[in-house]
Structure formats: C-alpha cells, structure tokens
Write an enzyme that holds these catalytic residues in place. Structure first.
Site, PDB file in Angstrom:
ATOM      1  N   ARG A 355       0.123   7.799  -6.029  1.00 15.64           N
ATOM      2  CA  ARG A 355      -1.022   6.885  -6.076  1.00 15.64           C
ATOM      3  C   ARG A 355      -2.271   7.686  -5.751  1.00 15.64           C
ATOM      4  O   ARG A 355      -2.384   8.247  -4.666  1.00 15.64           O
ATOM      5  CB  ARG A 355      -0.859   5.728  -5.091  1.00 15.64           C
ATOM      6  CG  ARG A 355       0.371   4.865  -5.359  1.00 15.64           C
ATOM      7  CD  ARG A 355       0.333   3.564  -4.562  1.00 15.64           C
ATOM      8  NE  ARG A 355       1.595   2.850  -4.651  1.00 15.64           N
ATOM      9  CZ  ARG A 355       1.925   2.030  -5.645  1.00 15.64           C
ATOM     10  NH1 ARG A 355       1.074   1.850  -6.644  1.00 15.64           N
ATOM     11  NH2 ARG A 355       3.085   1.404  -5.648  1.00 15.64           N
ATOM     12  N   ARG A 385       3.772   1.408  -9.767  1.00 20.48           N
ATOM     13  CA  ARG A 385       3.399   0.031 -10.101  1.00 20.48           C
ATOM     14  C   ARG A 385       1.978  -0.309  -9.641  1.00 20.48           C
ATOM     15  O   ARG A 385       1.601  -0.082  -8.493  1.00 20.48           O
ATOM     16  CB  ARG A 385       4.385  -0.946  -9.464  1.00 20.48           C
ATOM     17  CG  ARG A 385       4.148  -2.397  -9.854  1.00 20.48           C
ATOM     18  CD  ARG A 385       4.939  -3.330  -8.992  1.00 20.48           C
ATOM     19  NE  ARG A 385       6.360  -3.183  -9.188  1.00 20.48           N
ATOM     20  CZ  ARG A 385       7.248  -3.290  -8.216  1.00 20.48           C
ATOM     21  NH1 ARG A 385       6.864  -3.497  -6.991  1.00 20.48           N
ATOM     22  NH2 ARG A 385       8.536  -3.166  -8.467  1.00 20.48           N
ATOM     23  N   HIS A 415       8.540   9.974  -6.284  1.00 19.88           N
ATOM     24  CA  HIS A 415       7.850   9.321  -5.177  1.00 19.88           C
ATOM     25  C   HIS A 415       7.572  10.300  -4.034  1.00 19.88           C
ATOM     26  O   HIS A 415       6.935   9.944  -3.041  1.00 19.88           O
ATOM     27  CB  HIS A 415       8.707   8.144  -4.674  1.00 19.88           C
ATOM     28  CG  HIS A 415       8.033   7.235  -3.718  1.00 19.88           C
ATOM     29  ND1 HIS A 415       8.406   7.126  -2.400  1.00 19.88           N
ATOM     30  CD2 HIS A 415       7.000   6.372  -3.879  1.00 19.88           C
ATOM     31  CE1 HIS A 415       7.640   6.241  -1.789  1.00 19.88           C
ATOM     32  NE2 HIS A 415       6.785   5.764  -2.659  1.00 19.88           N
ATOM     33  N   TYR A 448      -3.736   3.768   6.415  1.00 23.91           N
ATOM     34  CA  TYR A 448      -2.282   3.958   6.387  1.00 23.91           C
ATOM     35  C   TYR A 448      -1.914   4.949   7.485  1.00 23.91           C
ATOM     36  O   TYR A 448      -2.441   6.057   7.524  1.00 23.91           O
ATOM     37  CB  TYR A 448      -1.827   4.529   5.044  1.00 23.91           C
ATOM     38  CG  TYR A 448      -1.653   3.536   3.927  1.00 23.91           C
ATOM     39  CD1 TYR A 448      -2.484   2.432   3.798  1.00 23.91           C
ATOM     40  CD2 TYR A 448      -0.654   3.697   2.973  1.00 23.91           C
ATOM     41  CE1 TYR A 448      -2.323   1.529   2.766  1.00 23.91           C
ATOM     42  CE2 TYR A 448      -0.486   2.805   1.933  1.00 23.91           C
ATOM     43  CZ  TYR A 448      -1.320   1.714   1.832  1.00 23.91           C
ATOM     44  OH  TYR A 448      -1.159   0.828   0.808  1.00 23.91           O
ATOM     45  N   ARG A 549       8.967  -2.139   8.898  1.00 24.32           N
ATOM     46  CA  ARG A 549       7.743  -2.922   8.713  1.00 24.32           C
ATOM     47  C   ARG A 549       7.960  -4.153   7.845  1.00 24.32           C
ATOM     48  O   ARG A 549       7.476  -5.229   8.123  1.00 24.32           O
ATOM     49  CB  ARG A 549       6.643  -2.059   8.089  1.00 24.32           C
ATOM     50  CG  ARG A 549       5.291  -2.750   8.044  1.00 24.32           C
ATOM     51  CD  ARG A 549       4.313  -2.029   7.144  1.00 24.32           C
ATOM     52  NE  ARG A 549       4.587  -2.284   5.737  1.00 24.32           N
ATOM     53  CZ  ARG A 549       4.522  -1.358   4.782  1.00 24.32           C
ATOM     54  NH1 ARG A 549       4.235  -0.121   5.093  1.00 24.32           N
ATOM     55  NH2 ARG A 549       4.773  -1.666   3.526  1.00 24.32           N
TER      56      ARG A 549
END
Length: 665
Positions: A355, A385, A415, A448, A549
């Site tokens: 991302r 996505r 990823h 984050y 989480r």
C-alpha cells in the site's frame, strides 16, 4: 490433529465485536470530544467495508447452505444493535456536547434564518453544478444506476411521482461551515432547494438512500495482461451486485418496497438507517481548533541509536537499528531510501510495495535512484484491496522512470514489507535490509503502530536476496542447490512449519515440567491449524498470552488469554515471542494467522537477534498486556469484557506509556 472438531468463534461476529469496540470509544466520556467524532467516522468506514467484502459471502452461504442461514441473521442482528447504539451516541451525546462547546451541527433541523442567504448562494453557485435530478417510473425498466456507496435523496412529489437526486459528496465537502461555528450537511443544503430541482410540483418528503456493492472480485479469474485485468476489475467492482440498500428508517414501507423492486434489491439486502448515511465523512467535519478537545500531541521522538550527522547506511553496517513508529520518527525510513537513491556506491535496490502513499516520497526516491543509474527492482502488489488504482498509477510512473516493475505472482499476493540495498565499495559488496511489520507508507505511518528493523545481518540479507530472486524468476530457494531459508520465515516455504515447531517445542517443555510461555500479537487470528496448535500447547501447560486487534476465531480457555487494544493509534504490528528455555526467540513480521496470509500470500517474519531490541519489544508488549484503560479481554464468545482493575492499582495506558518509554530509550 482433527481440525474440524476444534472450538472456533464465528469470524464475522468476531470482527463485528472489534468494530463495536471502536464504537464504544466514541461513547466513552474519557475520550476527548473531537476524537470521539473520529471514532464514529472509523466505525462507519469499517462497516462499509464489511458490507463490501464480507456480506457477499454471508449472503451466498445463506442461499447455498441451509445450516449457514443463522450466520447471516446473527450478523444482521449485531449490526442493527450497533447502529442503534451509534445513533444514540451521535445524537444524544456527541452532538449535544459539541453544542455545549459552541459548535452546532444541524441534524434534521431547519437552519437559522441568518444562514439561509449563504446556504442559497452555495447551492446555486457551487452544488448545483454537480446535481443530476431524475424522475423514475416504477413498473418501468430501471434507467438509473445507483453508484457504489454514493448518496442519494429519494424525493416524494405531490403529483404522486418519485424523484431521485445525487448528493455529490465525492466532489464537494460533505459539510458546509456557516457563520460562527454552525455546520450543515450538504444533504440539507440540497433538501432546502428541492423545489428548484423538481419545479411546478410540490415536495412532500425526502429520504436518503445508498447502495453498497460487492467488492470481492478475484483478479486471478480474469484473462489477459495483468494491468488490464486490474483496470477491468476496478470498473467491475463499481458495478458489483448490491450487498446493502441503506435507507432512512422513516421511509414508508410501500415506498421502500417500490424502490427495492425498481433497483432489484432483495429483502435481505435492505438495511434501515438514519437520516444521514456515509457518516465516515465525520472525519472531515469542519471543527474549530481546540487542543483541549483532542488527544495530547505526541510528536515522534528521535531515535538516539541513530546519529543524524552520519550516513544511515554506514550506521546500519555498524549494527542493527530498530524503530517503533509512530512513537519514533518515520523520517529515518525516508532517509534510508533517499540515501540509497543518491549514494554513488549503491548499485542495486529491491523493494516490495503493498500500500503506497498517494503522494509517496519513497516512490519518488526510487524513481530518482533509477534515473541516477542504479538498478531498482520493485514488486508492486496490484491486488492490494482498495489500493489497486493507486498502486497501478505509481507502477506506471516508476516504470516510465526506469524502475524494473515486478507485478503480482499468479495466485499469490506479496504482502511482505521488505527492502534490500546493495553497495559496492572497491571489490567488496555490503548489503543492508529494511524489514517491517507495516507498509512503506509515510501517510499511514502517522497513526499505525509498527516496528521496523534495519540490519546488515549476512544471513538475513542473503535470504532476502533469495526471496527477490524467487519473485523475479519463480525459482524457489532450495531448488538447483539454492540456499534454504534459515533465518527468515517466509509463507509458502517455511513459515507455517517453523511456527508450528516453535509452538510444539514450548508444549514439550511444559510436559517436561519446565517453564513454557508464548506471547503473540496479531491483527487477525483465524487459521484453524495454528489455533489447534495453540489449544494443544495450552492443554500441555504452556501459558499463552495473545493480543489480537480484530478477528479472533480462537476461543479463550484455561492457559490462553486474549486481549484487544483500541486507542488513538491502530495496533498493526505482528510480534511472536517464544520462551525457548529462557533463550527467548523473538520474531516480527507482516503475517497474520489467517488462511489468506499463511497459504495465499508471500509473507516475511524476521528474527530479532540484538538483545537490546528484544528487551525493548518485550517491554512494549508488557505494557500492552497490563493495559487497564483501553484494553479489553475477549470472552469465550469473542465479546469485549472490561479488564478488571484492583482498587488502588496504577493506571496503565499502553500507547501513552509506550510513548513515554520510547522517549527515554
């Protein structure tokens, strides 16, 4: 081990309980008022994604399997309960408290007369340019397509007709700030002028609607070139089948049924809501500056292990460095790529991007590196996505700048969050690696919570180079006498086997009467075989603490405790700590324990060898395991339970206290 018989909590209900924890933060008086508004926005945004990604699966199972019908009903019941509470928090708590602070957000009320001229001017001079009012004819073929997650008003006309007009919140701000600190929804700006849009006939009522469409489209099902596949998929996603028709609950049943038939919406897809939809837009509510109504500022701390006056690449060659963001500055990551782009000795750069920030300085550094004559290879995951379009745009720009672009591996998503820089000085080469638990994205790094390792460790850098060879050639390590992964844990190769081995080793120690402990922090825990291994280890006497989480399908039991933390930062790191007879093994990485992560992605988990950084990670995890303010315990049914605090016990807030801890390192 028989996986089918192990107890599991429902994946979707577990996620909904996580989102309820987000909502509950909006209702807590201890949370600053402006932050409560943000939590309302996050809850709404999360729920939209649930309807785009998970609701299609629930609807399909409902139709295909008799035994799965209860899953859809349970999810719908929980969503209805949460939306009811959302409305109460917003209208009975947040809006009144904003008004007490002198901020009036009109909510179904007529604006004060003094505001009418400015509302009129804004409508005619700005909003009107974006409106497409239409009259629809029930019983006739559908002529109006409702765009995904777009907002509309259904207008009831005195002559018995029905009109529809769009609310252009994708093009204009959702809110108009009026004189003073009054604010009005754009929806109501349009409502004030419906008579202009549908002239010569009276208006009797108007109700808001929106359609959410299925976003779960598998790009591997498409034929043709990958870039064209992704571009086709982005178009198809916006045309996906409806999964939710959200309507104002005040709408008459007869009108709702007519709209359902006209727009081909099934009864199961109809969800009653409030007067306003897309309340994720609350993140853009124009609020006046008021530091007392926000979280106290936490400016990122300097990492004292890094000397700002010396080249970072040289410092990494002298020893590992670790960052804990956002508590420490993300600027060191930007500097790493900037130095690599301009250091005359750097010959090759390899990066994975999942991302990418919309205005990525990291990507600009990679393009500069290519223009500076360096060999730059970037694996861009085009199947990330909701980031496909942004990643596609950057991939094209990098390719035009001379960067070698690797696109997705068929059947797999990449990823992993890793980078490798190779320098040549004279006749020798040195390598530095950057491995992270989060994306190389300077925008999300502001909120984050992740951990990032810089290392020159020869075994790690060599194995990282093997991984990039695999991504370029498809030749797996281990074939043709290539090295195996020994330091890195890589999904598709050794990650599942190694984690299984580590868990079983703790179980063996427990059975032998030795201390045995496992501490794991994840975003999501769903994969059955790993859950079964944790159950078996707990049954053997291993003490297991989990911080999960979001989705947690594991059912807490004796020996396994599960916590969840929702606070100002998004807990995003994956941390794995195994007691290992006192010689603890600590790993960080990108991999959650989900089917998709362990079996359909390239993930990398990496060891932390430096005892200083192992201690830092353990200290931070300890704060999270002792948080008694914003942490909750997961019950056997996956619901959130308060953390009991003994009378007189000190207050522990993991994020606040982690910031204090990191500042003094």
């Amino acid at each position: 081990m028989e996986q089918q018989t192990i107890p599991l909590n429902d994946r979707d209900l577990s996620w909904l309980y996580f989102n309820y924890r987000v909502l509950s933060m909006a209702g807590e008086a201890s949370v600053p008022l402006y932050e409560r508004v943000k939590f309302l926005s996050i809850f709404s945004s999360n729920l939209d994604e649930f309807f785009r990604v998970r609701m299609p699966a629930l609807l399909a199972l409902h139709h295909l399997r008799e035994g799965e019908k209860g899953a859809l009903a349970a999810a719908q019941q929980e969503i209805a309960r949460q939306l009811n509470e959302y409305g109460k928090i917003f209208t009975q708590s947040v809006l009144p408290e904003l008004r007490e602070k002198g901020i009036r957000v009109y909510y179904g009320e007529s604006p004060a007369p003094e505001h009418l001229p400015s509302i009129r001017d804004y409508f005619y001079n700005t909003v009107l340019a974006y409106l497409q009012p239409v009259r629809i004819q029930f019983g006739q073929p559908m002529e109006l397509f409702l765009e995904n997650n777009a907002l509309y008003l259904v207008v009831c006309l005195e002559d018995g007709g029905t009109g529809v007009v769009n609310i252009p919140s994708d093009h204009l701000p959702r809110f108009l700030r009026l004189s003073g600190n009054d604010v009005i929804f754009m929806d109501d700006v349009i409502r004030q002028h419906l008579g202009f849009l549908f002239p010569h006939v009276g208006i009797t009522a108007a109700y808001s609607i929106k359609v959410t469409r299925d976003a779960e489209i598998d790009v591997d099902e498409f034929s043709g070139h990958l870039l064209q596949k992704v571009e086709d998929m982005l178009v198809q996603r916006q045309m996906g089948v409806p999964t939710r028709f959200l309507f104002d609950a005040a709408m008459p049943d007869a009108l709702r049924d007519q709209l359902g038939e006209y727009f081909r919406i099934a009864a199961l897809e109809m969800v009653p809501g409030g007067r306003y939809h897309n309340l994720r837009d609350l993140s853009d509510l124009p609020l006046p500056a008021a530091p007392s109504l926000e979280y106290p500022k936490m400016p990122p701390a300097h990492c004292h292990a890094i000397d700002l006056d010396k080249p970072l690449l040289d410092q990494i060659q002298a020893g590992d460095k670790m960052l804990h963001v956002p508590y420490q500055s993300y600027d060191y990551i930007l500097r790493y790529f900037n130095e690599a782009a301009t250091d005359p000795d750097v010959r090759e750069i390899y990066v994975t991007l999942y991302r990418v920030a919309s205005t990525s300085r990291i990507v600009h550094a990679l393009m500069s590196a290519a223009k500076n004559g360096k060999k730059v290879t970037v694996m861009v995951e085009l199947k990330a996505r909701f980031d496909e379009a942004n990643n596609l745009r950057w991939a094209k720009r990098m390719k035009a700048a001379g960067v070698r672009i690797l696109y997705s591996i068929p059947g797999l998503k990449v990823h992993a969050k890793v980078a490798l820089v190779k320098r040549k000085r004279g006749f020798s080469w040195d390598h530095t690696a950057l491995l992270a638990t989060g994306n190389f994205n300077e925008s999300t790094a502001r909120f984050y919570a992740d951990h990032i390792l810089f290392t020159r460790h020869q075994g790690i850098t060599q194995e990282l180079e093997l991984l990039f060879i695999y991504m370029q050639t498809g030749i797996a390590p281990g074939k043709f006498n290539f090295m195996h992964f020994e330091h890195l844990l890589v999904a598709q190769f050794n990650l599942v086997d190694q984690f299984t081995s580590l868990i079983r080793a703790e179980a063996e120690a427990a059975r032998a009467g030795k201390p045995a402990r496992i501490t794991i922090k994840l975003n999501n825990l769903q994969e059955k075989s790993m859950i079964a291994e944790l159950y078996a280890a707990a049954d053997a006497g291993v003490e297991i603490d989990l911080i999960v989480r979001s989705i947690c399908c594991l059912v807490p039991r004796e020996g396994i405790r599960v916590r969840r933390i929702v606070d100002r930062f998004l807990e995003h790191a994956r941390v794995f700590i195994f007691h290992n007879g006192g010689e603890e093994q600590v790993y960080l990485g990108s991999a959650d324990w989900m089917n998709r992560n362990l079996h359909r992605r390239i993930e990398v988990c990496f060891p932390i060898y430096d005892p200083v950084y192992r201690r830092q990670l353990k200290d931070i995890i300890h704060l999270q395991l002792t948080d008694n303010t914003n942490a909750v315990i997961l019950g056997a049914d996956a619901r959130n339970l308060p953390v009991p605090r003994e009378a007189g016990a000190a207050e522990v807030n993991a994020q606040r206290d982690t910031y204090a801890y990191v500042r003094q390192l």
